[in-house]
Design an enzyme around this catalytic site. Structure first.
Site, mmCIF file in Angstrom:
data_model
loop_
_atom_site.group_PDB
_atom_site.id
_atom_site.type_symbol
_atom_site.label_atom_id
_atom_site.label_comp_id
_atom_site.label_asym_id
_atom_site.label_seq_id
_atom_site.Cartn_x
_atom_site.Cartn_y
_atom_site.Cartn_z
ATOM 1 N N CYS A 38 8.009 10.753 -2.926
ATOM 2 C CA CYS A 38 7.446 11.609 -1.881
ATOM 3 C C CYS A 38 8.356 12.824 -1.690
ATOM 4 C CB CYS A 38 7.350 10.802 -0.591
ATOM 5 S SG CYS A 38 6.815 11.745 0.830
ATOM 6 N N SER A 40 9.418 14.056 0.940
ATOM 7 C CA SER A 40 10.448 13.817 1.963
ATOM 8 C C SER A 40 11.718 13.246 1.338
ATOM 9 C CB SER A 40 9.950 12.868 3.038
ATOM 10 O OG SER A 40 8.704 13.278 3.498
ATOM 11 N N HIS A 43 13.566 16.164 0.172
ATOM 12 C CA HIS A 43 14.219 16.893 1.274
ATOM 13 C C HIS A 43 15.604 16.296 1.557
ATOM 14 C CE1 HIS A 43 10.772 19.298 2.139
ATOM 15 N NE2 HIS A 43 10.097 18.437 2.849
ATOM 16 N N HIS A 59 10.292 5.313 0.276
ATOM 17 C CA HIS A 59 9.663 4.818 1.508
ATOM 18 C C HIS A 59 8.147 4.739 1.374
ATOM 19 C CE1 HIS A 59 9.518 9.159 1.631
ATOM 20 N NE2 HIS A 59 8.424 9.007 2.335
ATOM 21 N N CYS A 163 2.688 6.219 2.530
ATOM 22 C CA CYS A 163 3.241 7.414 3.181
ATOM 23 C C CYS A 163 2.309 8.601 3.006
ATOM 24 C CB CYS A 163 4.641 7.777 2.689
ATOM 25 S SG CYS A 163 5.195 9.310 3.483
HETATM 26 N N1 APR Z 1 1.486 28.285 0.089
HETATM 27 C C1 APR Z 1 0.651 27.255 -0.173
HETATM 28 N N2 APR Z 1 1.019 26.201 -0.932
HETATM 29 C C2 APR Z 1 2.230 26.192 -1.473
HETATM 30 C C3 APR Z 1 3.166 27.253 -1.256
HETATM 31 C C4 APR Z 1 2.740 28.344 -0.435
HETATM 32 N N3 APR Z 1 3.531 29.371 -0.161
HETATM 33 N N4 APR Z 1 4.308 26.941 -1.914
HETATM 34 C C5 APR Z 1 4.120 25.751 -2.514
HETATM 35 N N5 APR Z 1 2.864 25.295 -2.257
HETATM 36 C C6 APR Z 1 2.233 24.010 -2.657
HETATM 37 C C7 APR Z 1 2.700 23.433 -3.972
HETATM 38 O O1 APR Z 1 2.022 24.023 -5.059
HETATM 39 C C8 APR Z 1 2.336 21.936 -3.808
HETATM 40 O O2 APR Z 1 1.020 21.672 -4.267
HETATM 41 O O3 APR Z 1 2.567 22.992 -1.703
HETATM 42 C C9 APR Z 1 2.401 21.698 -2.300
HETATM 43 C C10 APR Z 1 3.538 20.767 -1.863
HETATM 44 O O4 APR Z 1 3.264 19.501 -2.346
HETATM 45 P P1 APR Z 1 4.320 18.354 -2.711
HETATM 46 O O5 APR Z 1 5.555 18.936 -3.266
HETATM 47 O O6 APR Z 1 3.572 17.323 -3.521
HETATM 48 O O7 APR Z 1 4.677 17.752 -1.254
HETATM 49 P P2 APR Z 1 4.076 16.516 -0.446
HETATM 50 O O8 APR Z 1 4.647 15.230 -0.940
HETATM 51 O O9 APR Z 1 2.600 16.655 -0.335
HETATM 52 O O10 APR Z 1 4.740 16.761 1.003
HETATM 53 C C11 APR Z 1 4.465 17.947 1.736
HETATM 54 O O11 APR Z 1 4.703 16.889 3.872
HETATM 55 O O12 APR Z 1 5.435 14.829 4.600
HETATM 56 C C12 APR Z 1 5.776 16.132 4.336
HETATM 57 O O13 APR Z 1 8.093 15.953 3.727
HETATM 58 C C13 APR Z 1 6.830 16.265 3.254
HETATM 59 O O14 APR Z 1 7.343 18.457 3.928
HETATM 60 C C14 APR Z 1 6.695 17.712 2.934
HETATM 61 C C15 APR Z 1 5.195 17.924 3.038
HETATM 62 ZN ZN ZN Z 2 6.859 10.217 2.505
#
Ligand code: APR
Ligand code: ZN
Ligand code: ZN
Length: 362
Positions: A38, A40, A43, A59, A163
């Protein structure tokens, strides 16, 4: 057993031999079968959020109960379970008023650094992460950190519910309570954002606008229920959404964890609309909003783990999958061994994957 340990921020995880004791009265020992990667976790690996180290991250997981403590009656060995970091006591003010994600009992929902469930050959304390630590072959958890699921549910798909899926779906259904016909925009279509889109479709939202910088993600979003897509490369996102909707959306969801996108989410609301912040904005970062916008009753709120009641919500999500309404099979981009975990995070960082899962041997 083997576990992936984060020893220092911005360093690869290292596979180490780790052990857990026998379950205490209200604890359950689980054989981990699947653990999702995930954002997170990333992060914390990057130090954007603090956590005592060394620690075993992870998690988002599903597994099989191996042993239960003397006071546990909810599950028995052999049961299939999904874990949730929203462990609850069931008796504090927040739990008894239905907000179990905000449980305040720190003997059950232990604070970082408090748990003594993991040990290894070194003298340094090894920390459990979010009361779970799923990047390990076994997990020792409180009985209120798991939910039983039907055995015909594939565990690799069940893990995702633990999650990413509950966080995105719950933000729409539980936190924002999107009504049938309302307009929804989702900024960031990763694992969590896709669940928000699929959740909005299940809730009967009218228009569902997917916003992501990656065109591949936008394509998949359409399959999961998005009616419109917005590519930030084509110009100002707020402007594009306002034009598409003739004045803004009822609900926007920030599912990325960035200042700019949180501000965009507020900016794209119609009067009376609500922005829900799902992403983890880096610790200490502030966001700026136009005070004037509040005059037209626009709102902004946080959503923690989809405001879940996971013992109720997760079996429902399993049923949605079984009935073909929740397209979990589309989430999994890669199945990895525990030893390949660092490649999984590198691919996440590069934005290549939706979800990678670690498959532990049966
Ligand atoms: N605008 C729109 N989308 C964007 C941008 C932007 N400027 N920059 C990146 N992205 C997109 C990426 O292409 C990707 O598809 O945001 C998405 C992020 O997805 P993941 O890395 O898979 O993250 P995810 O696991 O979904 O978590 C997103 O939610 O729970 C929280 O901690 C987690 O902060 C995180 C968020
Ligand atoms: Zn998570
Ligand atoms: Zn509680």
């Amino acid at each position: 057993m083997k576990a992936a340990v984060l020893q220092e921020i911005n360093k690869p995880l290292v596979i180490e031999d780790v052990s857990v004791p026998n379950p205490g009265p209200r604890e359950v020992l689980i054989r981990t079968r699947v653990a999702g990667l995930c954002h997170s976790d990333l992060h914390f690996m990057e130090g954007l959020y603090p956590h005592p180290l060394p620690a075993v991250l992870g998690h988002e997981s599903a597994g099989v109960v191996e042993k239960v403590g003397s006071d546990v009656s909810y599950v028995k060995p052999g049961d299939h379970v999904v874990t949730c970091l929203s462990v609850f006591c069931g008796t504090c003010d927040n739990c008894t008023t239905g907000r179990t994600v905000l449980c305040t009992d720190t003997t059950v929902k232990m604070l970082p650094g408090q748990s003594n469930r993991l040990s290894w050959a070194r003298s340094e304390k090894l920390n459990q992460f979010l009361n779970l630590s799923s990047f390990a072959e076994q997990m020792l958890v409180h009985e209120n950190a798991i939910v039983k699921i039907r055995k015909d549910m594939p565990l690799e798909l069940a893990a995702l519910i633990g999650c990413g899926v509950i966080t995105g779906y719950g933000a729409v259904v539980n936190t924002a309570k999107v009504q049938a016909g309302e307009t929804v925009a989702v900024v960031g279509c990763g694992g969590v954002g896709m669940a928000a889109i699929n959740g909005a479709a299940i809730a009967g939202a009218g228009r569902i606008i997917a916003i992501d910088t990656n065109p591949v993600k936008l394509q998949l979003a359409t399959k999961l229920g998005a009616t419109d897509i917005v590519d930030p490369a084509r110009g100002d996102v707020v402007q594009q959404v306002r034009e598409l909707t003739g004045g803004g959306v009822h609900h926007s969801f920030e599912v990325l964890g960035r200042k700019e996108t949180a501000e965009q989410c507020f900016g794209m609301l119609a009067p009376g609309g609500t922005a829900t912040i799902v992403g983890m904005i880096p610790f200490g970062q502030k966001i700026e909003l136009h005070g004037f916008d509040f005059l037209r009753e626009r709102r902004i709120q946080g959503s923690s783990m989809g405001s879940n009641h996971f013992r109720v919500d997760m079996p429902r999500l399993v049923e949605f999958y079984m009935r073909g309404k929740l397209h979990l099979e589309d989430w999994i981009s890669a199945k990895l061994k525990l030893s390949e975990i660092n490649e999984g995070f590198a691919n996440m960082k590069a934005g290549k994957t939706l979800r990678s899962v670690i498959m532990f041997d049966a």
